[in-house]
Scaffold this active site. Sequence first.
Site, short mmCIF file in Angstrom:
data_model
loop_
_atom_site.label_atom_id
_atom_site.label_comp_id
_atom_site.label_asym_id
_atom_site.label_seq_id
_atom_site.Cartn_x
_atom_site.Cartn_y
_atom_site.Cartn_z
CE LYS A 41 -5.48 2.13 2.51
NZ LYS A 41 -4.35 1.43 3.17
CE LYS B 256 -7.17 -1.14 2.51
NZ LYS B 256 -5.82 -1.64 2.84
CG ASP C 269 -2.01 -1.04 1.16
OD1 ASP C 269 -1.78 -2.09 0.51
OD2 ASP C 269 -3.08 -0.84 1.77
#
Length: 308
Positions: free
Chosen positions: A208, A244, A145
Amino acid sequence: ELGWISKVYVNRPAVVRHAEQIKKWKTLKGNWQAAWLLKAVTCIDLTTLSGDDTPSNVHRLCFKAKHPIREDLLKALDMHDKGITVGAVCVYPARVSDAVNTLKAAGCNIPVASVAAGFPSGQTPLETKLTEIRLAVEYGAREIDIVISRSLVLTGQWEGLYEEIRLCRAACGEAHMKTILATGELGSLANVYKASMIAMMAGSDFIKTSTGKEVENATFPVGIVMMRAIKEYYWQTGYKVGFKPAGGIRTAKEAITWLMLVKQELGVEWLTPELFRLGASSLLGDIEQQIFYHVTGTYALQHELAMA
């Protein structure tokens, strides 16, 4: 393809109006609610990102990842043999080895995700970001991430943003890369859309919303804009990018609403851990509490549910 983003316009009042309607959606009840909650569990990135993380609390997190819902509750729902686990365990790079070794010893194949690239601020030199990514992959992380440099968005340096994300993607190698846009710090919904497009063009497997450390994290207006970008990118390229939402998602009701929104905007095919994740550290506790209530008719006392 700068032409894709050069004339982007987002109708903010319409987006906000749609987001307000989402909050009024009816709550699911009974077995329908339980089914959606179990689906949500399989999409959770069970996360600990604290300065006081230790091997022991990572071990405990991994055990909870493998057994997210009490076995007797799953048996009551006839779901005990369906292999329900969370989507991934997310930790800092220094704790990746602890998580990988624990999950391997437990005999499960839950992927370990690691934040990297100067998380959460992104205010580190590019070479440092790339080194951190490579180390996390070397330690065994199967998902990375990363977080973008917000300054590149705020100053309109789209080619610079593309190049940074592209280099991060190359550093990830075989690992999946989720690109955190830190949407609460991008200034406008148009910037959110543009940053989403650039991140996907540069090879992101997921986009995300947030690090979870910003003042504003996952919100429905931002989610709508990001999902519309994902849909547009899919139409143009045929490539499915995951989504996400992360930060501030704490209740079972919120989790179901996000799932329903993804189904509405992107379709059922996105409702899998391969294309949808929920970034959360405390959400699982409320989901298990709601499932406990569904099965028993009463709410669990604190000691009756294992802590995540």
